[in-house]
Enzyme design. Structure first.
Site, mmCIF file in Angstrom:
data_model
loop_
_atom_site.group_PDB
_atom_site.id
_atom_site.type_symbol
_atom_site.label_atom_id
_atom_site.label_comp_id
_atom_site.label_asym_id
_atom_site.label_seq_id
_atom_site.Cartn_x
_atom_site.Cartn_y
_atom_site.Cartn_z
ATOM 1 N N GLY A 1 4.988 5.622 -3.124
ATOM 2 C CA GLY A 1 4.990 4.845 -2.261
ATOM 3 C C GLY A 1 3.910 5.244 -1.225
ATOM 4 N N ARG B 1 5.811 18.328 -11.471
ATOM 5 C CA ARG B 1 5.792 18.356 -9.990
ATOM 6 C C ARG B 1 5.989 20.077 -9.603
ATOM 7 N NH1 ARG B 1 9.300 13.006 -8.138
ATOM 8 N NH2 ARG B 1 7.327 11.954 -8.046
ATOM 9 N N LYS C 1 6.528 -6.163 -8.842
ATOM 10 C CA LYS C 1 6.761 -7.131 -7.822
ATOM 11 C C LYS C 1 5.466 -7.417 -6.920
ATOM 12 C CE LYS C 1 11.708 -7.231 -7.284
ATOM 13 N NZ LYS C 1 12.670 -6.830 -6.587
ATOM 14 N N GLY D 1 4.373 5.492 -9.373
ATOM 15 C CA GLY D 1 5.112 6.513 -10.196
ATOM 16 C C GLY D 1 5.174 5.717 -11.865
HETATM 17 P P1 ADP Z 1 4.224 1.610 -10.160
HETATM 18 O O1 ADP Z 1 5.241 2.306 -10.202
HETATM 19 O O2 ADP Z 1 3.212 2.166 -10.994
HETATM 20 O O3 ADP Z 1 3.834 1.287 -8.736
HETATM 21 P P2 ADP Z 1 5.927 -0.730 -10.159
HETATM 22 O O4 ADP Z 1 7.079 0.126 -9.956
HETATM 23 O O5 ADP Z 1 5.269 -1.799 -9.352
HETATM 24 O O6 ADP Z 1 4.694 0.169 -10.809
HETATM 25 O O7 ADP Z 1 6.165 -1.599 -11.400
HETATM 26 C C1 ADP Z 1 6.498 -1.267 -12.449
HETATM 27 C C2 ADP Z 1 7.523 -1.903 -13.351
HETATM 28 O O8 ADP Z 1 6.840 -3.220 -13.691
HETATM 29 C C3 ADP Z 1 7.881 -1.557 -14.726
HETATM 30 O O9 ADP Z 1 9.172 -1.183 -15.040
HETATM 31 C C4 ADP Z 1 7.451 -2.520 -15.790
HETATM 32 O O10 ADP Z 1 8.305 -2.718 -16.822
HETATM 33 C C5 ADP Z 1 7.390 -3.724 -14.982
HETATM 34 N N1 ADP Z 1 6.634 -4.807 -15.352
HETATM 35 C C6 ADP Z 1 5.196 -4.663 -15.725
HETATM 36 N N2 ADP Z 1 5.063 -5.998 -16.097
HETATM 37 C C7 ADP Z 1 5.991 -7.135 -16.286
HETATM 38 C C8 ADP Z 1 6.419 -8.166 -16.490
HETATM 39 N N3 ADP Z 1 5.210 -8.910 -17.013
HETATM 40 N N4 ADP Z 1 7.505 -8.846 -16.450
HETATM 41 C C9 ADP Z 1 8.414 -7.935 -15.915
HETATM 42 N N5 ADP Z 1 8.380 -6.551 -15.576
HETATM 43 C C10 ADP Z 1 7.210 -6.085 -15.810
HETATM 44 MG MG MG Z 2 7.517 2.114 -9.834
#
Ligand code: ADP
Ligand code: MG
Length: 395
Positions: free
Chosen positions: A375, A38, A199, A352
């Site tokens: 976000g 960053r 989620k 992230g």
């Molecule tokens: P990003 O930061 O890329 O937007 P998120 O924060 O929404 O992604 O989600 C990331 C998290 O989702 C990771 O910590 C990962 O371990 C979790 N994850 C991915 N697949 C699964 C799964 N099948 N069951 C539980 N957690 C999961």
């Molecule tokens: Mg995340």
């Protein structure tokens, strides 16, 4: 399209400039910076401004001190690293406001660079307090925002101050607005979005928006089990948001009506616990046994998803396909990353964790745009106005 004035649209020669940057870097327990991406990402704008013999004041937050002064969240190590990177001294202030800071800033010479202490040591920053914004604004004649990652928050250093000084975008901010704006307003088709992560709840709004724009929507990661549940599958102990099953059902229906291909994984890597030692099995979507957890997409899913990626001209990826932090469950995420990297279309990765996965796999150089704002990039793609962007001068 959103077009904002940038540092190139203002005469900066010899002026006092205050710049919001995102120096919210990860630190280890000894307070050392573990990843300076960053800081390096902000260098093009910092150097551009510095070359114009300005008095440059930089400001950022670090972590979540929640309005308290926290020793371990001081920006001192960041200032030192910055100094090494730009090859000159950085004046490190002990606070962001107050008499002493004011004195230091007013003593700056042309060409000097100063870094204010962590803005979030004062609760007024996140409250967007006008007095606090006024104090920051008093240091400069021109405001630059290069911190896209915090642009979705109306804070004193992102929104409040922009009302008090002529406000311009830095190069990072400009890049984010351009690439994400292209996805939102004029993507090349076929446009495919791959959404994963933990989620559904954090990504509902963007899913609803994407359904209006894409030809193919792929859902993987933990959130796919809420969708599979909505389709009537048994998903064992996989992550399900029970209160979102209805919504998932509605999204599936909507995709159907709009003749959008909504793809869910065909197979899964399952285990009975989320650990490196766990014994894994690969099963089809209709064969997840009770008690087992879906933790990654399986090989059939990877094959089908890759084919779709190959055919697309625009590809957005947000959210890992599995629990990629554990090697055993990281293959789906890595393979999707690789497919993006070898695509000839425009590829954008946001979020992230997905960005971390792409970086860890050494693929970021082959992605068209790796967004710095988790976000913020989601909210932008939802079509929301980001207060920190809106506040900048229009071109
Ligand atoms: P990003 O930061 O890329 O937007 P998120 O924060 O929404 O992604 O989600 C990331 C998290 O989702 C990771 O910590 C990962 O371990 C979790 N994850 C991915 N697949 C699964 C799964 N099948 N069951 C539980 N957690 C999961
Ligand atoms: Mg995340």
């Amino acid at each position: 399209m959103i077009t904002k004035k940038t540092v190139k649209d203002v005469d900066l020669e010899g002026r006092r400039v205050i710049m919001r940057v995102d120096f919210n870097v990860p630190l280890d327990s000894a307070g050392r910076i573990t990843d300076d991406t960053r800081i390096r990402a902000a260098l093009p704008t910092i150097e551009y401004v510095m070359e114009r013999k300005t008095k440059l004041v930089l400001m950022s937050h670090l972590g979540r001190p929640k309005g308290q002064e926290k020793e371990e969240l001081r920006l001192v190590p960041v200032g030192k690293r910055l100094s090494e990177l730009i090859g000159r001294d950085v004046i490190i202030c002990k606070d962001s406001i107050g008499e002493e800071t004011k004195k230091i800033i007013s003593g700056m010479q042309n060409g000097d660079v100063a870094l204010l202490e962590n803005l979030r040591f004062h609760k007024e920053e996140e409250q967007n307090d006008p007095g606090f914004a006024q104090e920051l604004a008093s240091y400069a004649d021109v405001y630059v925002n290069d911190a896209f990652g915090t642009a979705h928050r109306a804070h004193a250093s992102t929104e409040g101050i922009a009302k008090l000084l002529p406000a311009y975008a830095g190069f990072l901010m400009e890049k984010e607005i351009n690439f994400l704006g292209k996805l939102l307003y004029s993507p090349e088709h076929p446009y495919i979005a791959i959404i994963g992560g933990a989620k559904v709840s954090t990504k509902i709004a963007v899913l609803e928006k994407l359904i209006e724009r894409v030809e193919v929507l792929i859902i993987g990661g933990g959130m796919c089990y809420t969708f599979l549940k909505a389709k009537g599958f048994e998903v064992g102990n996989s992550l399900v948001e029970t209160d979102k099953v209805n919504l998932a059902f509605e999204l599936i229906k909507k995709a159907d009506e709009k003749k959008i291909k909504l793809l869910l994984p065909l197979d899964h890597v399952i285990a009975d616990k989320v650990e490196e030692e766990a014994k894994i099995r690969i099963v089809d979507t209709n064969a997840i046994p009770p008690g087992m957890i879906g933790l990654d997409i399986g090989p059939k899913s990877i094959r089908v998803f890759k084919k779709e990626i190959k055919a697309a001209k625009t590809i957005l990826w947000n959210g890992p396909m599995g629990v990629f932090e554990i090697e055993k469950f990281s293959k789906g995420t890595r393979q999707i990353g690789k497919a993006l990297a070898s695509s000839r279309g425009t590829t954008v990765v946001g979020g992230g964790d997905s960005v971390a996965a792409v970086n860890a796999a050494g693929l970021s150089g082959s992605i068209t745009h790796v967004s710095t704002g988790g976000g913020a990039s989601l909210e932008f793609l939802e079509g929301k106005d980001l207060p920190g962007v809106v506040a900048l001068l229009d071109k």
